[in-house]
Design a protein around this motif. Structure first.
Motif, short mmCIF file in Angstrom:
data_model
loop_
_atom_site.label_atom_id
_atom_site.label_comp_id
_atom_site.label_asym_id
_atom_site.label_seq_id
_atom_site.Cartn_x
_atom_site.Cartn_y
_atom_site.Cartn_z
N GLU A 154 0.84 -1.21 0.00
CA GLU A 154 0.00 0.00 0.00
C GLU A 154 0.87 1.26 0.00
O GLU A 154 0.59 2.23 -0.72
N LEU A 155 1.96 1.22 0.78
CA LEU A 155 2.85 2.38 0.81
C LEU A 155 3.55 2.56 -0.53
O LEU A 155 3.73 3.69 -1.01
N ARG A 156 3.94 1.44 -1.16
CA ARG A 156 4.60 1.52 -2.46
C ARG A 156 3.68 2.16 -3.48
O ARG A 156 4.10 2.96 -4.33
N GLU A 157 2.39 1.87 -3.38
CA GLU A 157 1.43 2.41 -4.34
C GLU A 157 1.15 3.90 -4.11
O GLU A 157 1.11 4.70 -5.04
N THR A 158 0.98 4.31 -2.84
CA THR A 158 0.64 5.72 -2.55
C THR A 158 1.87 6.61 -2.45
O THR A 158 1.78 7.83 -2.64
N GLY A 159 3.02 6.02 -2.15
CA GLY A 159 4.25 6.79 -2.03
C GLY A 159 4.47 7.41 -0.67
O GLY A 159 5.61 7.72 -0.30
N ARG A 170 11.36 5.46 4.20
CA ARG A 170 11.93 6.49 5.06
C ARG A 170 10.83 7.09 5.94
O ARG A 170 9.68 7.21 5.49
N ALA A 171 11.20 7.49 7.15
CA ALA A 171 10.23 8.09 8.07
C ALA A 171 10.81 9.36 8.66
O ALA A 171 11.96 9.36 9.12
N VAL A 172 10.03 10.44 8.62
CA VAL A 172 10.46 11.73 9.19
C VAL A 172 9.30 12.32 9.98
O VAL A 172 8.13 11.95 9.79
N ASN A 173 9.63 13.25 10.87
CA ASN A 173 8.57 13.98 11.56
C ASN A 173 7.75 14.76 10.54
O ASN A 173 8.30 15.41 9.65
N PHE A 225 7.57 7.57 3.85
CA PHE A 225 7.68 7.66 2.39
C PHE A 225 8.28 6.37 1.83
O PHE A 225 9.15 5.74 2.45
N HIS A 226 7.83 6.02 0.62
CA HIS A 226 8.49 4.98 -0.15
C HIS A 226 9.11 5.67 -1.36
O HIS A 226 8.40 6.27 -2.18
N HIS A 227 10.44 5.62 -1.44
CA HIS A 227 11.12 6.37 -2.50
C HIS A 227 12.37 5.62 -2.92
O HIS A 227 13.18 5.22 -2.07
N GLU A 249 17.42 16.23 2.99
CA GLU A 249 17.91 14.95 2.51
C GLU A 249 17.09 13.88 3.22
O GLU A 249 17.10 13.78 4.44
N LEU A 250 16.36 13.09 2.45
CA LEU A 250 15.31 12.26 3.03
C LEU A 250 15.85 11.19 3.97
O LEU A 250 15.22 10.88 4.99
N SER A 251 17.01 10.62 3.69
CA SER A 251 17.47 9.49 4.50
C SER A 251 17.95 9.90 5.88
O SER A 251 17.80 9.15 6.85
N CYS A 252 18.53 11.12 6.01
CA CYS A 252 19.07 11.53 7.31
C CYS A 252 18.36 12.75 7.90
O CYS A 252 18.57 13.08 9.06
#
Length: 593
Positions: free
Chosen positions: A17-22, A43-46, A36-38, A76-79
């Motif tokens: 589901e996350l892969r589909e919605t992004g 990845r997860a952020v506040n 996020f799926h990227h 930068e999404l990963s960190c």
């Protein structure tokens, strides 16, 4: 027993589901988390943009960069590190995929403790003059238990190193507000540090840094010779030479009393330098060291060296017409100074008590009366501190009785005299240098020159003892929110005190009024000096005069647009986890918030 610091993961969403919605939004233990799926990674952020709180799930992700759509802050999404220093880094969170389901732990991956993070951000805010970052740093540091003295030290060190012209209004404001922190409530202490730091950053923005001169190799030069060298270099306006002498005095181990003597002697060799600002800067720099410490020679030398250019380039009042015509006041000063050593010697060992009516004599229409009163007092054993205290009362009385029929700019004329006299009195607490009597005389001459601004004098309110203190305090607040309510503000303060109101509560209320406005340099000075003079006195009428003067001066300059308060409010709300974008954000966002 070992503490288990293994993160606790919470189920969020099926991976497909996350892969589909992004992207998706969840809330874990009250923390809103954007997942996020990227590029094949989760990845997860506040979800709150660290700049101003906009939901990052409404942003966009491209080539590993998350962009907030409100102010275009990029991360930068990963960190979570930001490309934009004004935005701050966003918290990221550990993620796991188990059996096709995404899990997130709400404990952020932080590379440093919160206090260390805010120290670093404070430096960024100062270097780049970013007010929102400075506001967040002030709040974040105090919320994480950092001593305000450390914040002051960082601001002072930055200010003296990054402005070629040296000590200025920004550093003066920062130290003045630091002096009054005990008067303020918790939130206003954060406001005070933010306001002071913002003024320092603004003073330094776009300015060349200060390049230091070095101390002489000679380490055994007698103080009297260093004093003579310093005065001579300031006299001929050689700032570089004067700085080398001053740094030599620090390196030689001379302490606060001697170093203050060096500075105040040069600051009183000429009359009322830069309408008192030069001497007030000397006082504020030494007060800064009182607060952050005289134990570090490098810090002491840097702070005091920042004063030298101002002393060497200052305008000298004896070169102005007001000090020469129609009465040659500068010549009268020199006549007194020629006899100063004899006057002091005559009073040695004597105890002086201020006589009745002394303030009235200092407020006299005839300069001869003023000079005679001062000389008689010195001959009778009056100390610099005693005389400066008396002249400060006369000066603040001019402010309390300032007639609003005068031009608006003349508020600063009476204000300058008062803050100068206050600075002389403060310096006298650190050194007993005879030269300081010259500062007292300068202040008294300006009290005389300001007499026309009390012609006719505004009636000084004594207050209504039957007033309701709470109502009086509210009346003062309302006066600050309406233009030109000078008499209403002064009257409300007098009513509050006459009715038995707690002056500590009043100082806090005045401090709040000061800090929510876009207050200017002189108004910060007026509040700080008035509170200090109030605290140094026992007589209720004198204490009332000080705070009435502060309220009248503040009311004359308020209200303002309060742009700085808006910035502080945004910072405080963001650090409390509140949204400031004004959007509803949808049901999911609302649940997450």
């Amino acid at each position: 027993m070992a503490v288990d610091d293994t993160p606790t993961f919470h189920e969020v969403v099926p991976l497909d589901e996350l892969r589909e919605t992004g992207r998706t939004l969840t809330a874990v233990d009250g923390t809103p988390i954007a997942v996020f799926h990227h590029e094949g990674e989760v990845r997860a952020v506040n979800n709150r943009c660290p700049h101003m709180g906009f939901p990052l799930t409404e942003g966009s992700v491209e080539e590993g960069v998350l962009t907030c759509h409100w102010h275009h802050a990029r991360f930068e999404l990963s960190c979570g590190d930001t490309f934009d220093p004004w935005a701050d880094d966003v918290d990221t969170y550990p993620v796991e995929v188990r059996d096709g389901v995404v899990y997130v732990a709400p404990e952020p991956r932080r590379s440093e403790p919160p206090a260390e993070h805010w120290r670093s951000r404070l430096d960024d805010g100062l270097e780049q003059d970013i007010r929102l970052v400075l506001a967040k740093s002030a709040v974040g540091l105090l919320d994480n238990g950092v001593d305000p003295g450390e914040v002051l030290d960082r601001g002072v060190r930055f200010g003296v190193r990054n402005r070629a012209d040296g000590w200025g209004s920004g550093l003066t404001i920062l130290v003045a507000l630091a002096n009054r922190l005990p008067d303020l409530d918790e939130q206003d202490r954060k406001r005070a540090l933010y306001q002071g730091l913002a003024e320092v950053a603004g003073d330094c923005a776009g300015e060349p840094p200060k390049f230091d001169q070095e101390a002489f190799d000679a380490a055994d030069v007698p103080f009297e010779r260093l004093l003579a060298w310093f005065r001579e270099n300031v006299e001929v306006r050689d700032a570089d030479g004067a700085e080398r002498v001053l740094r030599t005095a620090v390196a030689a181990g001379y302490g606060p009393e001697r170093l203050t003597e060096l500075l105040v002697t040069a600051a009183t060799d000429h009359r009322y330098l830069d309408t008192g600002h030069a001497f007030d800067f000397v006082n504020k720099a030494t007060e800064a060291l009182d607060r952050v410490g005289w134990d570090d020679d490098e810090r002491v030398a840097d702070v005091l060296a920042s004063l030298v250019r101002g002393l060497a380039t200052a305008r000298r009042a004896e070169e102005t017409s007001s000090w020469r015509q129609p009465v040659d006041l500068a010549a009268m000063c020199e006549d007194t100074f020629d006899r100063l050593d004899d006057l002091v010697a005559a009073g040695e060992g004597a105890t002086w008590t201020e006589p009745d009516g002394f303030t009235d004599r200092l407020l006299a229409e005839d300069p001869e009366t003023v000079f005679e009163a001062l000389e008689t007092a010195i001959r009778g054993g009056a100390s610099v501190e005693q005389l400066a205290r008396a002249v400060s009362l006369a000066a603040v009385t001019r402010v309390a009785r300032f007639a609003t029929s005068n031009e608006f700019a003349d508020w600063n004329t009476v204000h300058h005299t008062f803050t100068f006299a206050n600075a002389v009195q403060r310096a006298a607490e650190r050194t007993d240098a005879t030269a300081l009597y010259r500062g007292v005389v300068d202040a008294a001459v300006n009290v005389y020159l300001d007499r026309f601004l009390n012609t006719p004098p505004a009636p000084e309110p004594t207050g209504d003892p039957d007033a309701d203190p709470a109502a009086a305090l509210e009346e003062a607040r309302l006066a600050f929110e309406q233009q030109g309510k000078v008499e209403a503000a002064g009257g409300a303060v007098a009513d509050f005190l006459a009715a038995g109101g707690d002056s500590e509560r009043l100082k806090a209320a005045l401090g709040n009024a000061l800090l929510v406005e876009d207050t200017d340099f002189h108004t910060f000075q007026a509040y700080e000096a008035a509170c200090r003079q109030h605290d140094a006195r026992d007589d209720p009428a004198e204490r009332r005069t000080c705070l009435v003067a502060a309220a009248r001066y503040m009311a004359a300059h308020y209200p303002t647009r309060r742009s700085r308060e808006q910035t502080f409010s945004i910072a405080a709300r963001l650090l409390r986890g509140e949204r400031v974008d004004g959007a509803d954000g949808g049901a999911a966002a609302g649940a997450a918030e």
